[in-house]
Design a protein around this motif. Structure first.
Motif, PDB file in Angstrom:
ATOM      1  N   TYR A  96       0.834  -1.205   0.000  1.00  0.00           N
ATOM      2  CA  TYR A  96       0.000   0.000   0.000  1.00  0.00           C
ATOM      3  C   TYR A  96       0.869   1.254   0.000  1.00  0.00           C
ATOM      4  CZ  TYR A  96      -3.222   3.514   1.941  1.00  0.00           C
ATOM      5  OH  TYR A  96      -3.949   4.651   2.184  1.00  0.00           O
ATOM      6  N   ALA A  97       1.962   1.244   0.756  1.00  0.00           N
ATOM      7  CA  ALA A  97       2.854   2.403   0.807  1.00  0.00           C
ATOM      8  C   ALA A  97       3.525   2.655  -0.541  1.00  0.00           C
ATOM      9  CB  ALA A  97       3.918   2.207   1.883  1.00  0.00           C
ATOM     10  N   ILE A  98       3.896   1.568  -1.219  1.00  0.00           N
ATOM     11  CA  ILE A  98       4.629   1.706  -2.472  1.00  0.00           C
ATOM     12  C   ILE A  98       3.704   1.984  -3.656  1.00  0.00           C
ATOM     13  CG2 ILE A  98       6.080   0.448  -4.129  1.00  0.00           C
ATOM     14  CD1 ILE A  98       7.285  -0.996  -1.639  1.00  0.00           C
ATOM     15  N   ALA A  99       2.625   1.217  -3.767  1.00  0.00           N
ATOM     16  CA  ALA A  99       1.812   1.299  -4.977  1.00  0.00           C
ATOM     17  C   ALA A  99       0.346   1.608  -4.726  1.00  0.00           C
ATOM     18  CB  ALA A  99       1.911  -0.030  -5.735  1.00  0.00           C
ATOM     19  N   GLY A 100      -0.030   1.879  -3.499  1.00  0.00           N
ATOM     20  CA  GLY A 100      -1.437   2.128  -3.182  1.00  0.00           C
ATOM     21  C   GLY A 100      -1.945   3.429  -3.771  1.00  0.00           C
ATOM     22  N   PRO A 101      -3.265   3.597  -3.736  1.00  0.00           N
ATOM     23  CA  PRO A 101      -3.855   4.817  -4.298  1.00  0.00           C
ATOM     24  C   PRO A 101      -3.449   6.043  -3.494  1.00  0.00           C
ATOM     25  CG  PRO A 101      -5.508   3.571  -3.101  1.00  0.00           C
ATOM     26  CD  PRO A 101      -4.274   2.724  -3.146  1.00  0.00           C
ATOM     27  N   GLU A 102      -3.272   7.135  -4.187  1.00  0.00           N
ATOM     28  CA  GLU A 102      -2.904   8.387  -3.536  1.00  0.00           C
ATOM     29  C   GLU A 102      -4.129   8.990  -2.851  1.00  0.00           C
ATOM     30  OE1 GLU A 102       0.171   9.481  -3.137  1.00  0.00           O
ATOM     31  OE2 GLU A 102       0.818   7.705  -4.218  1.00  0.00           O
ATOM     32  N   ASP A 103      -3.870   9.952  -1.983  1.00  0.00           N
ATOM     33  CA  ASP A 103      -4.924  10.543  -1.174  1.00  0.00           C
ATOM     34  C   ASP A 103      -5.689  11.665  -1.869  1.00  0.00           C
ATOM     35  OD1 ASP A 103      -4.629   8.948   1.034  1.00  0.00           O
ATOM     36  OD2 ASP A 103      -3.088  10.213   1.904  1.00  0.00           O
ATOM     37  N   SER A 104      -5.627  11.749  -3.153  1.00  0.00           N
ATOM     38  CA  SER A 104      -6.301  12.841  -3.833  1.00  0.00           C
ATOM     39  C   SER A 104      -7.791  12.547  -3.928  1.00  0.00           C
ATOM     40  CB  SER A 104      -5.718  13.043  -5.230  1.00  0.00           C
ATOM     41  OG  SER A 104      -5.912  11.881  -6.004  1.00  0.00           O
ATOM     42  N   MET A 105      -8.543  13.381  -3.276  1.00  0.00           N
ATOM     43  CA  MET A 105      -9.997  13.293  -3.362  1.00  0.00           C
ATOM     44  C   MET A 105     -10.468  14.504  -4.156  1.00  0.00           C
ATOM     45  SD  MET A 105     -11.091  11.945   0.395  1.00  0.00           S
ATOM     46  CE  MET A 105     -12.807  11.778  -0.053  1.00  0.00           C
ATOM     47  N   THR A 106     -11.422  14.308  -5.009  1.00  0.00           N
ATOM     48  CA  THR A 106     -11.936  15.389  -5.832  1.00  0.00           C
ATOM     49  C   THR A 106     -12.832  16.286  -4.994  1.00  0.00           C
ATOM     50  OG1 THR A 106     -11.893  13.938  -7.738  1.00  0.00           O
ATOM     51  CG2 THR A 106     -13.211  15.944  -7.925  1.00  0.00           C
ATOM     52  N   VAL A 107     -12.541  17.556  -5.035  1.00  0.00           N
ATOM     53  CA  VAL A 107     -13.350  18.547  -4.316  1.00  0.00           C
ATOM     54  C   VAL A 107     -13.965  19.475  -5.357  1.00  0.00           C
ATOM     55  CG1 VAL A 107     -13.326  20.432  -2.638  1.00  0.00           C
ATOM     56  CG2 VAL A 107     -11.847  18.430  -2.315  1.00  0.00           C
ATOM     57  N   VAL A 108     -15.270  19.621  -5.289  1.00  0.00           N
ATOM     58  CA  VAL A 108     -15.981  20.481  -6.230  1.00  0.00           C
ATOM     59  C   VAL A 108     -16.450  21.710  -5.487  1.00  0.00           C
ATOM     60  CG1 VAL A 108     -17.963  20.635  -7.766  1.00  0.00           C
ATOM     61  CG2 VAL A 108     -16.716  18.474  -7.561  1.00  0.00           C
ATOM     62  N   ILE A 109     -16.119  22.870  -6.040  1.00  0.00           N
ATOM     63  CA  ILE A 109     -16.536  24.129  -5.434  1.00  0.00           C
ATOM     64  C   ILE A 109     -17.477  24.812  -6.429  1.00  0.00           C
ATOM     65  CG2 ILE A 109     -15.811  26.387  -4.589  1.00  0.00           C
ATOM     66  CD1 ILE A 109     -13.108  25.085  -3.907  1.00  0.00           C
ATOM     67  N   ARG A 110     -18.670  25.045  -5.965  1.00  0.00           N
ATOM     68  CA  ARG A 110     -19.652  25.711  -6.831  1.00  0.00           C
ATOM     69  C   ARG A 110     -19.424  27.223  -6.793  1.00  0.00           C
ATOM     70  NH1 ARG A 110     -25.305  22.689  -5.419  1.00  0.00           N
ATOM     71  NH2 ARG A 110     -24.616  20.627  -6.067  1.00  0.00           N
ATOM     72  N   PRO A 111     -19.541  27.849  -7.951  1.00  0.00           N
ATOM     73  CA  PRO A 111     -19.432  29.307  -7.963  1.00  0.00           C
ATOM     74  C   PRO A 111     -20.678  29.904  -7.288  1.00  0.00           C
ATOM     75  CG  PRO A 111     -19.932  28.498 -10.160  1.00  0.00           C
ATOM     76  CD  PRO A 111     -19.712  27.313  -9.290  1.00  0.00           C
ATOM     77  N   PRO A 112     -20.534  31.076  -6.727  1.00  0.00           N
ATOM     78  CA  PRO A 112     -21.705  31.696  -6.069  1.00  0.00           C
ATOM     79  C   PRO A 112     -22.782  32.010  -7.091  1.00  0.00           C
ATOM     80  CG  PRO A 112     -19.833  33.194  -6.092  1.00  0.00           C
ATOM     81  CD  PRO A 112     -19.353  31.893  -6.623  1.00  0.00           C
ATOM     82  N   MET A 113     -24.016  31.912  -6.639  1.00  0.00           N
ATOM     83  CA  MET A 113     -25.159  32.191  -7.511  1.00  0.00           C
ATOM     84  C   MET A 113     -25.282  33.710  -7.712  1.00  0.00           C
ATOM     85  SD  MET A 113     -26.808  29.220  -8.095  1.00  0.00           S
ATOM     86  CE  MET A 113     -28.455  29.675  -8.446  1.00  0.00           C
ATOM     87  N   ALA A 114     -25.527  34.107  -8.924  1.00  0.00           N
ATOM     88  CA  ALA A 114     -25.734  35.530  -9.224  1.00  0.00           C
ATOM     89  C   ALA A 114     -27.157  35.890  -8.856  1.00  0.00           C
ATOM     90  CB  ALA A 114     -25.490  35.805 -10.699  1.00  0.00           C
ATOM     91  N   THR A 115     -27.318  36.981  -8.117  1.00  0.00           N
ATOM     92  CA  THR A 115     -28.670  37.385  -7.714  1.00  0.00           C
ATOM     93  C   THR A 115     -29.068  38.680  -8.351  1.00  0.00           C
ATOM     94  OG1 THR A 115     -27.781  38.453  -5.759  1.00  0.00           O
ATOM     95  CG2 THR A 115     -28.670  36.213  -5.543  1.00  0.00           C
TER      96      THR A 115
END
Length: 115
Positions: A96-115
Motif C-alpha cells: 500500500y505504501a509503495i503502490a497504493g492509491p494516492e490521497d487525492s480526493m476530488t473537491v468540487v466548489i460551486r461558484p456563487p449564484m448571481a442574484t
C-alpha cells in the motif's frame, strides 16, 4: 489519516515490535540459561513495548482501511484486510505504501449564484 501517516506509523511500530521481540527472546534465553526460576524484570518492559506497538499497528491499520474505504479503493481495501488477517500485515502495508492509491480526493466548489 492519510496514506503517508498510516504506512509510516505502521512500519515504525512493526520495526519496534520486532526489535522488542528479539530483545525479549534474548533476555529470556539468558535468564533460563542462568537457572533463574522467574523472568527478569526487564522482560515486563519488553512485554509492555510489544503491547504498545501492537496497539499502534492496529490503530494505523484501521486508519488505512478507513481511508481506503473513503477513496472507494475496494481492491486495496480487501488486499490490506486479508493480508493482515492471515498474518502478513506488513506485506500489505508495504504494498500500500509503495503502490497504493494516492490521497487525492476530488473537491468540487460551486461558484456563487448571481442574484
Amino acid at each position: 489519516m492519510n496514506k503517508r501517516t498510516t504506512t509510516r506509523g505502521y512500519i515504525v511500530a512493526w520495526v519496534i515490535y520486532v526489535i522488542a521481540w528479539v530483545a525479549l527472546i534474548m533476555t529470556m534465553h539468558n535468564s533460563t540459561g542462568q537457572g533463574a526460576s522467574s523472568p527478569p524484570s526487564i522482560a515486563v518492559a519488553f512485554y509492555l513495548v510489544l503491547l504498545a506497538s501492537a496497539i499502534a499497528m492496529l490503530v494505523y491499520w484501521i486508519g488505512a482501511l478507513i481511508r481506503l474505504g473513503q477513496l472507494r479503493a475496494w481492491g486495496w481495501f480487501v488486499a490490506v484486510l486479508v493480508l493482515h488477517l492471515v498474518g502478513l500485515g506488513i506485506a500489505g502495508m508495504l504494498a500500500y505504501a509503495i503502490a497504493g492509491p494516492e490521497d487525492s480526493m476530488t473537491v468540487v466548489i460551486r461558484p456563487p449564484m448571481a442574484t
